[in-house]
Scaffold this active site. Sequence first.
Site, PDB file in Angstrom:
ATOM      1  CE1 TYR A 151      -7.979   5.075   1.947  1.00  0.00           C
ATOM      2  CE2 TYR A 151      -6.663   3.306   1.458  1.00  0.00           C
ATOM      3  CZ  TYR A 151      -7.314   5.154   1.438  1.00  0.00           C
ATOM      4  OH  TYR A 151      -6.205   5.678   1.626  1.00  0.00           O
ATOM      5  CE  LYS A 155      -8.160   7.490  -0.606  1.00  0.00           C
ATOM      6  NZ  LYS A 155      -8.198   8.979  -0.461  1.00  0.00           N
ATOM      7  CB  THR A 186       0.363  10.593   6.615  1.00  0.00           C
ATOM      8  OG1 THR A 186       0.150   9.602   6.876  1.00  0.00           O
ATOM      9  CG2 THR A 186       1.332  10.745   5.506  1.00  0.00           C
TER      10      THR A 186
END
Length: 271
Positions: A151, A155, A186
Amino acid sequence: MSFADKTAWITGASSGIGAALAREWASRGANIVLSGRDEARLAEVADSLPTETLVLPFDVRDEAAMHNATVQATAWRSGIDIFVANAGISQRSPAVDTAMAVYRQIIEIDLTAQIAAAQALLPHMTARGSGRLLFISSIAGKVGVPMRTAYCAAKHGLIGYADALRAELSQSGIAVHVVCPGSVATDVSRNALNADGSVRGRSDKIIDNGIPPAEAARIIVDAVAAEEREIIVARGVEEAMGEARRTPEALLDQIAGMVAAGYMEKMQADS
């Protein structure tokens, strides 16, 4: 800045930050194009908006479907004024245990597909001489965070692409914004991949107690209206980390100045 009658296209718009951005921009008068994989959830978001909507479901990894959606989106109303590259997936696993297939999947979704979507839209925006591109990165795109090596790689890469693209477009009338959220409440952790590529299926307390998506969306849209190029959306230690790694405005100005002085033309002539 007024967003009334502008058109914003948001990927990953069925939930979380994407859905919240759709609601925030629509509340300010923008018309919304919603994309994601789940057509039913996109339709629910569309039904909640006070302005005109267009639902274009597709998987960001399907480049042919993405190009078809780009044709439809740019033909709707007067074209796309704002594009938000928001689709993504996270990870929760130590690097030593993580299969390369997980790295490839996350980098394809979070980086390569986002670049492909922006590249498909660039001719439309450059022909119009206006537009805004938003890339939803992360505090993990600024700081290496344990258990998220894939990740973080994706990113960080997205910020690199966006920064270089911003410089190239600095004389074109097109603005590029990088958004670096910290913990936002989220399903990002619940949907994250384990070391073997399976879905984690549970959330983290830090995520559950994070910034509400509606608040994050207000911060982002306000920052876009204020012409901020790099937008940190975080609290506490995450905010401190993001601010510590914030790209200085003077450096962004310097790179844009190189383009204004003919850097790209000189590079092309020398080749």
